[in-house]
Design a protein around this motif. Sequence first.
Motif, mmCIF file in Angstrom:
data_model
loop_
_atom_site.group_PDB
_atom_site.id
_atom_site.type_symbol
_atom_site.label_atom_id
_atom_site.label_comp_id
_atom_site.label_asym_id
_atom_site.label_seq_id
_atom_site.Cartn_x
_atom_site.Cartn_y
_atom_site.Cartn_z
ATOM 1 N N LEU A 107 0.826 -1.201 0.000
ATOM 2 C CA LEU A 107 0.000 0.000 0.000
ATOM 3 C C LEU A 107 0.867 1.261 0.000
ATOM 4 N N ASN A 111 0.733 3.724 -3.237
ATOM 5 C CA ASN A 111 0.232 5.090 -3.039
ATOM 6 C C ASN A 111 1.322 6.128 -3.227
ATOM 7 N N ARG A 112 2.568 5.783 -2.899
ATOM 8 C CA ARG A 112 3.736 6.664 -3.053
ATOM 9 C C ARG A 112 3.465 8.071 -2.532
ATOM 10 N N GLU A 113 2.999 8.149 -1.302
ATOM 11 C CA GLU A 113 2.748 9.428 -0.629
ATOM 12 C C GLU A 113 1.837 10.343 -1.446
ATOM 13 N N GLY A 114 0.803 9.761 -2.048
ATOM 14 C CA GLY A 114 -0.176 10.540 -2.793
ATOM 15 C C GLY A 114 0.116 10.696 -4.272
ATOM 16 N N GLY A 116 0.775 8.150 -6.327
ATOM 17 C CA GLY A 116 0.138 7.029 -7.008
ATOM 18 C C GLY A 116 1.080 6.211 -7.863
ATOM 19 N N THR A 117 0.506 5.284 -8.584
ATOM 20 C CA THR A 117 1.257 4.387 -9.448
ATOM 21 C C THR A 117 0.606 4.345 -10.819
ATOM 22 N N ARG A 145 -4.062 6.870 -7.561
ATOM 23 C CA ARG A 145 -3.457 7.484 -6.377
ATOM 24 C C ARG A 145 -3.911 6.846 -5.070
ATOM 25 N N HIS A 146 -5.072 6.224 -5.077
ATOM 26 C CA HIS A 146 -5.626 5.651 -3.839
ATOM 27 C C HIS A 146 -5.866 4.147 -4.027
ATOM 28 N N TRP A 147 -4.972 3.348 -3.482
ATOM 29 C CA TRP A 147 -5.021 1.900 -3.622
ATOM 30 C C TRP A 147 -5.646 1.217 -2.413
ATOM 31 N N ASP A 148 -6.069 1.962 -1.418
ATOM 32 C CA ASP A 148 -6.507 1.382 -0.153
ATOM 33 C C ASP A 148 -7.596 0.319 -0.322
ATOM 34 N N GLN A 169 -11.977 3.035 -9.880
ATOM 35 C CA GLN A 169 -10.752 3.666 -10.379
ATOM 36 C C GLN A 169 -10.779 3.859 -11.892
#
Length: 190
Positions: A107, A111-114, A116-117, A145-148, A169
């Motif tokens: 996670l 997410n990479r601190e907002g 995303g990937t 950006r949000h993988w949660d 998404q």
Amino acid sequence: MPERNKHFGLYGARGIKGHEAVARQLDALAAYIATPITVRRGLLARLHYLTRTDHARAAAREAGLAVTERTLKAWLEGKRSPLRQNLQRIEQAYRTVRRENIARYLLARLNREGRGTRVEIHPLNQSHVTRPRQRVVEFRTLNIRHWDRIVQAWVSGDDRGLDDAWVDQIVDLGSQWGKYEYVTNVGFAA
């Protein structure tokens, strides 16, 4: 949702649901033990993973591996071999515990601190569809950006939840997001 396909493959298109491709990619990132469980080395590796700490043992019990300490010790020492049903339980418990253990790491990486990937979406295969019925679909990229919700559904094995999270998404692709409900592959790296 209005864009969902009801009769996929009716005219010969081939592909898999996008959320299944995402689950495959997350499984690849989880880096499971490569040696099969039917080989002694693979069995021992999984058993050591599931029994090395008290936390791991408790998680294995929760995941469905309910055997006595005596039986576990006999398996580890090679005095006895697990039955086929127990091999399946060990494999399932191992995958469940591994997913739970790696979820927080994945996670954070995804997410990479907002930031995303970037996700590459490879469209469905229409090579067996007659020309007049083929749709125009091309390779697409999307930054998630949000993988949660996606990772949580993957960890819990909730197929429906993963599908819903994935669709939430891909609607960012625009009005034709339904073309990418079925794909040949979804690629991303963490």
